[in-house]
Write a protein that holds these residues in place. Structure first.
Motif, PDB file in Angstrom:
ATOM      1  N   ARG A 260      42.582  45.087  49.063  1.00  7.47           N
ATOM      2  CA  ARG A 260      43.192  44.053  47.991  1.00  7.47           C
ATOM      3  C   ARG A 260      42.870  42.386  47.694  1.00  7.47           C
ATOM      4  NH1 ARG A 260      48.968  44.907  47.326  1.00  7.47           N
ATOM      5  NH2 ARG A 260      49.320  44.651  44.756  1.00  7.47           N
ATOM      6  N   ALA A 261      43.235  42.050  49.025  1.00  6.25           N
ATOM      7  CA  ALA A 261      42.447  40.287  49.098  1.00  6.25           C
ATOM      8  C   ALA A 261      41.405  40.158  49.080  1.00  6.25           C
ATOM      9  CB  ALA A 261      43.554  40.125  50.880  1.00  6.25           C
ATOM     10  N   THR A 262      40.206  40.843  49.266  1.00  8.79           N
ATOM     11  CA  THR A 262      39.119  40.235  49.148  1.00  8.79           C
ATOM     12  C   THR A 262      38.384  40.757  48.270  1.00  8.79           C
ATOM     13  OG1 THR A 262      38.682  41.287  51.628  1.00  8.79           O
ATOM     14  CG2 THR A 262      36.950  41.421  49.744  1.00  8.79           C
ATOM     15  N   GLY A 263      39.026  42.174  46.875  1.00  6.66           N
ATOM     16  CA  GLY A 263      38.605  41.829  46.017  1.00  6.66           C
ATOM     17  C   GLY A 263      38.994  40.936  44.982  1.00  6.66           C
ATOM     18  N   TYR A 264      40.950  40.542  44.998  1.00 10.69           N
ATOM     19  CA  TYR A 264      41.340  39.501  44.773  1.00 10.69           C
ATOM     20  C   TYR A 264      39.542  38.344  45.035  1.00 10.69           C
ATOM     21  CZ  TYR A 264      43.091  35.008  43.621  1.00 10.69           C
ATOM     22  OH  TYR A 264      44.260  33.834  43.498  1.00 10.69           O
ATOM     23  N   LEU A 265      39.570  37.655  45.949  1.00  8.73           N
ATOM     24  CA  LEU A 265      38.739  36.638  46.216  1.00  8.73           C
ATOM     25  C   LEU A 265      37.545  36.102  46.204  1.00  8.73           C
ATOM     26  CD1 LEU A 265      40.001  35.947  50.429  1.00  8.73           C
ATOM     27  CD2 LEU A 265      40.432  34.228  48.550  1.00  8.73           C
ATOM     28  N   LEU A 266      36.852  37.385  45.785  1.00  9.70           N
ATOM     29  CA  LEU A 266      35.065  37.921  45.169  1.00  9.70           C
ATOM     30  C   LEU A 266      35.411  37.170  43.954  1.00  9.70           C
ATOM     31  CD1 LEU A 266      33.891  40.889  47.558  1.00  9.70           C
ATOM     32  CD2 LEU A 266      33.756  38.700  47.423  1.00  9.70           C
ATOM     33  N   ALA A 267      36.281  37.833  42.929  1.00 14.69           N
ATOM     34  CA  ALA A 267      36.793  38.502  41.712  1.00 14.69           C
ATOM     35  C   ALA A 267      36.773  36.888  41.108  1.00 14.69           C
ATOM     36  CB  ALA A 267      37.894  39.253  40.990  1.00 14.69           C
TER      37      ALA A 267
ATOM     38  N   LYS B 273      45.079  20.877  42.392  1.00 14.43           N
ATOM     39  CA  LYS B 273      45.638  21.495  43.163  1.00 14.43           C
ATOM     40  C   LYS B 273      46.769  22.696  43.279  1.00 14.43           C
ATOM     41  CE  LYS B 273      48.844  18.702  46.247  1.00 14.43           C
ATOM     42  NZ  LYS B 273      49.720  17.279  47.358  1.00 14.43           N
ATOM     43  N   GLY B 274      47.706  22.588  42.408  1.00 10.52           N
ATOM     44  CA  GLY B 274      48.138  23.793  42.281  1.00 10.52           C
ATOM     45  C   GLY B 274      47.424  25.353  42.445  1.00 10.52           C
ATOM     46  N   MET B 275      46.027  25.068  41.613  1.00  7.92           N
ATOM     47  CA  MET B 275      45.553  26.535  42.007  1.00  7.92           C
ATOM     48  C   MET B 275      45.246  26.700  42.671  1.00  7.92           C
ATOM     49  SD  MET B 275      45.033  28.190  38.962  1.00  7.92           S
ATOM     50  CE  MET B 275      43.709  29.117  38.224  1.00  7.92           C
ATOM     51  N   ARG B 276      44.742  25.769  43.765  1.00  4.89           N
ATOM     52  CA  ARG B 276      43.946  26.019  45.046  1.00  4.89           C
ATOM     53  C   ARG B 276      45.276  26.803  46.151  1.00  4.89           C
ATOM     54  NH1 ARG B 276      41.879  20.469  44.138  1.00  4.89           N
ATOM     55  NH2 ARG B 276      39.873  20.848  44.044  1.00  4.89           N
ATOM     56  N   GLU B 277      46.570  25.464  45.669  1.00 12.07           N
ATOM     57  CA  GLU B 277      47.632  26.349  46.534  1.00 12.07           C
ATOM     58  C   GLU B 277      47.845  27.615  46.360  1.00 12.07           C
ATOM     59  OE1 GLU B 277      51.896  24.767  47.617  1.00 12.07           O
ATOM     60  OE2 GLU B 277      50.943  23.436  46.833  1.00 12.07           O
ATOM     61  N   ALA B 278      47.688  28.243  44.613  1.00 11.93           N
ATOM     62  CA  ALA B 278      47.896  29.297  43.821  1.00 11.93           C
ATOM     63  C   ALA B 278      47.081  30.304  45.005  1.00 11.93           C
ATOM     64  CB  ALA B 278      47.840  28.830  42.880  1.00 11.93           C
ATOM     65  N   ALA B 279      45.714  30.236  44.648  1.00 12.39           N
ATOM     66  CA  ALA B 279      45.090  31.205  45.502  1.00 12.39           C
ATOM     67  C   ALA B 279      45.227  31.344  47.060  1.00 12.39           C
ATOM     68  CB  ALA B 279      43.215  30.373  45.190  1.00 12.39           C
ATOM     69  N   GLU B 280      45.496  30.160  47.529  1.00 12.91           N
ATOM     70  CA  GLU B 280      46.008  30.558  49.479  1.00 12.91           C
ATOM     71  C   GLU B 280      47.159  31.502  48.949  1.00 12.91           C
ATOM     72  OE1 GLU B 280      46.228  28.162  53.072  1.00 12.91           O
ATOM     73  OE2 GLU B 280      45.687  27.103  51.323  1.00 12.91           O
ATOM     74  N   THR B 281      48.352  31.348  47.945  1.00  8.98           N
ATOM     75  CA  THR B 281      49.934  32.004  48.254  1.00  8.98           C
ATOM     76  C   THR B 281      49.504  33.236  47.630  1.00  8.98           C
ATOM     77  OG1 THR B 281      50.641  31.058  46.809  1.00  8.98           O
ATOM     78  CG2 THR B 281      51.035  29.541  48.409  1.00  8.98           C
ATOM     79  N   MET B 282      48.300  33.193  47.236  1.00 11.35           N
ATOM     80  CA  MET B 282      49.117  35.235  46.742  1.00 11.35           C
ATOM     81  C   MET B 282      48.152  35.583  47.719  1.00 11.35           C
ATOM     82  SD  MET B 282      48.696  36.119  43.225  1.00 11.35           S
ATOM     83  CE  MET B 282      47.087  37.359  43.287  1.00 11.35           C
ATOM     84  N   LEU B 283      47.396  35.459  48.450  1.00  8.32           N
ATOM     85  CA  LEU B 283      46.879  36.630  49.678  1.00  8.32           C
ATOM     86  C   LEU B 283      47.866  37.780  50.691  1.00  8.32           C
ATOM     87  CD1 LEU B 283      43.859  34.632  51.208  1.00  8.32           C
ATOM     88  CD2 LEU B 283      44.263  36.159  49.020  1.00  8.32           C
ATOM     89  N   PRO B 284      48.958  36.492  50.887  1.00  2.00           N
ATOM     90  CA  PRO B 284      50.450  37.525  50.815  1.00  2.00           C
ATOM     91  C   PRO B 284      50.826  38.088  50.421  1.00  2.00           C
ATOM     92  CG  PRO B 284      50.308  34.666  51.949  1.00  2.00           C
ATOM     93  CD  PRO B 284      49.471  35.222  50.729  1.00  2.00           C
ATOM     94  N   ALA B 285      50.928  37.725  49.103  1.00  4.51           N
ATOM     95  CA  ALA B 285      51.413  38.744  47.741  1.00  4.51           C
ATOM     96  C   ALA B 285      50.878  40.052  47.870  1.00  4.51           C
ATOM     97  CB  ALA B 285      51.605  37.726  47.150  1.00  4.51           C
ATOM     98  N   LEU B 286      50.031  40.109  47.974  1.00  2.85           N
ATOM     99  CA  LEU B 286      48.801  40.838  48.140  1.00  2.85           C
ATOM    100  C   LEU B 286      48.764  41.883  49.982  1.00  2.85           C
ATOM    101  CD1 LEU B 286      45.409  39.397  46.508  1.00  2.85           C
ATOM    102  CD2 LEU B 286      47.161  40.696  45.373  1.00  2.85           C
ATOM    103  N   GLY B 287      48.868  41.318  51.081  1.00  2.00           N
ATOM    104  CA  GLY B 287      49.428  41.796  51.980  1.00  2.00           C
ATOM    105  C   GLY B 287      47.673  42.428  52.546  1.00  2.00           C
TER     106      GLY B 287
END
Length: 580
Positions: free
Chosen positions: A409-416, A391-405
């Motif tokens: 970069r967000a697409t690259g992160y999600l695909l990786a 659950k923490g990893m799920r929330e972490a992945a979602e909250t990473m996107l605003p940090a990437l802006g």
């Protein structure tokens, strides 16, 4: 200090005190110090309040707690590893991923004896010493066998153990055979001369091995990792063949598992975040001391005290040490995925340092370190938001996107992340949802890219995302759905913004209009599709006009400039695929 009093836990390693961890309370720090003292290689521990100066010049009153390990012969043991690659032949043990496992498994033994994994596997005497070291090798083979049988069908741990011991016997026999050949010594005949002789005279399939053998003979006599590193940099400075650089890279990457080499290279930063940024700079081949823009780079000679580190960074920058670069990046990944704090401040400061690290790790759409680094980033984010488990990893992945802006970069992160271990299993559906939210649900290009960028840069950004998706490991149907959506957004952006009308303004000279239109269909500006065809149709209409080429250069008086303009225009058309 911001965040209150911090207690530092110091550990004595190889005669030097270093900051091993921190805590907010003295009792917690002392308990943690007692645990650290039990680790291999730790001779003593101390607890102090946050040091104002050097930890090497402490006064007795600065030390709140101290405990030393009794001076007995420290037992050598195998380190833990979380995986081991499958090896199909003895030679597989020499390649990067296998050597990385060997370097981690035998770290305690290798550091104690000042040896690299590659040296041990090429030196009959050292390999025999390791075989005679009690149950050390047996324990390592057993651990590796357990990991490897999980990747095999119809194999037991005992069977796999027998295969690995057979590999070791064959490696030992090969080393003995090389020793019997009495090959020339590098210190006598010279580095390039000895290697050139091997390349010229040895069977092609044996060249790489024999080069590593003659290098091992010299390096084993240097019982210091810093000395080995310095010798390798001297060889790298004068190396003349790809085979030489390949072997140097192997040995250098082995030395980078030793903390003394890394400490000499990056110093002893007080905070983990600073150390990781410095390691990334080294991995990118960036000088640790900024050079003046107008200052010519100075190539140091071996006599200079900064020669080794300077040469290493230059070789990394030149792309000549790929395995060594990978070791540095992997060290960043492991530290990032760990629990040690990036900073000694509070959680907000930790977050700020992490965002700075993300700028280094995801400078654009590609991620340094790939899927495994993306998973490490997500693990660190889960620690920052203080949420554990899946659950923490799920929330972490979602909250990473605003940090990437940035959407690239967000697409690259999600695909990786989708290619990572946890992304292929636990988080797959969550990542798909986030990708749709980012790309499919954006109503316009301006919703996707909120930065105030000129139209050409916005279109180029979307196009880079388009191409990255095409190159990804997503199923073809999924790729098509995402890229079609991006193409639709580009069509709307071009038509609603009347971009082509502005470019093809009749008041502008035809050659200016033509080049601007062609720039729109460059591969990096618009992908092949509906949006690109809008510009292509206008260009084709111009090309079909009678006397188009004469009109194109009519406003250019100089004949040579006319010819140059026509030639350049045809080159651009060819690049855009107008001629097949």
């Amino acid at each position: 200090m911001f965040g209150g009093t911090t207690f530092e836990i110091l550990a004595l390693r190889e005669g030097r005190w270093i900051i091993e961890a921190t805590a907010k309370h003295q009792e917690v720090a002392q308990a943690e110090a007692a645990k650290i003292l039990s680790r291999a290689g730790i001779l003593g521990v101390r607890v102090i309040k946050e040091a104002k100066g050097s930890i090497d010049r402490l006064k007795p009153e600065d030390i709140l707690f101290e405990k030393m390990k009794p001076k007995t012969e420290e037992k050598v043991f195998i380190q833990d590893v979380d995986d081991a690659p499958l090896c199909h032949a003895p030679s597989d043990l020499f390649v990067g991923e296998a050597r990385a496992t060997i370097n981690r498994l035998f770290r305690n033994y290798l550091d104690k004896n000042n040896l690299t994994a590659t040296e041990v596997m090429h030196a009959p005497r050292e390999l025999k010493r390791l075989l005679d070291e009690g149950t050390l090798l047996f324990s390592a083979v057993g651990k590796v066998s357990t990991f490897q049988v999980r990747k095999m069908e119809d194999a037991t741990v005992n069977q796999r153990r027998d295969v690995l011991f057979d590999f070791i016997s064959k490696i030992q026999a090969r080393a003995n055979n090389a020793a019997e050949q009495r090959l020339p010594r590098i210190r006598v005949d010279g580095f390039n001369e000895v290697l050139d002789g091997i390349i010229a005279n040895a069977p092609k399939e044996h060249v790489s091995y024999l080069i590593r053998y003659v290098m091992s003979v010299e390096l084993i006599e240097n019982r210091s990792f810093l000395g080995k590193f310095g010798q390798l940099m001297e060889w790298g400075w004068k190396a003349q063949t790809p085979q030489a650089m390949e072997a140097i890279d192997i040995f250098v990457s082995d030395t980078l598992y030793n903390t003394d080499v890394l400490r000499d290279m990056i110093g002893n930063p007080r905070e983990l975040g600073t150390a990781l940024v410095t390691l990334l700079c080294v991995a990118e081949g960036r000088p640790l001391v900024e050079e003046e823009e107008d200052e010519e780079p100075v190539e140091l000679t071996p006599e200079h005290q900064d020669f080794s580190n300077s040469t290493f960074i230059r070789l990394i920058a030149a792309g000549k040490l790929p395995e060594s670069k990978q070791v540095l990046v992997d060290r960043v990944r492991r530290q990032l995925a760990g629990l040690s704090p990036l900073t000694r401040g509070d959680r907000e400061e930790e977050r700020e340092v992490f965002v700075g690290l993300l700028d280094k790790l995801i400078p654009d759409i590609d991620i340094i370190g790939g899927p495994s680094m993306a998973q490490a980033m997500t693990a660190r984010q889960s620690t920052i938001i203080n949420k554990g488990g899946n659950k923490g990893m799920r929330e972490a992945a979602e909250t990473m996107l605003p940090a990437l802006g940035d959407p690239g970069r967000a697409t690259g992160y999600l695909l990786a992340m989708m290619d990572s271990e946890i992304g292929q299993t636990v988080l797959r559906n969550d990542l798909e949802t986030l990708l749709d939210k980012l790309l499919v649900h954006s109503q316009t290009i301006n919703h996707l890219i909120r930065d105030k960028l000129p139209p050409n840069k916005k279109m180029a950004k979307v196009t880079s995302i388009y191409h990255h998706i095409q190159k990804s490991n997503l199923p073809e149907q999924r790729k098509a759905a995402l890229t079609d959506r991006l193409d639709e957004l580009l069509v709307s952006y071009i038509t609603e913004g009347k971009i082509l009308d502005k470019l093809d303004n009749p008041e502008k000279p035809l050659h200016v209009r033509a080049f601007m239109l062609v720039s729109m269909v460059q591969p990096e500006m618009l992908p092949k599709g509906k949006a690109s065809n809008l510009a292509r149709n206008i260009i084709v209409g111009h090309l079909r006009r009678p006397n188009f080429e004469d009109e194109l250069v009519a406003g250019i008086p100089d004949p040579s400039e006319k010819a140059k303009t026509l030639r350049k225009f045809h080159e651009q058309l060819h690049r855009c695929g107008f001629f097949g």
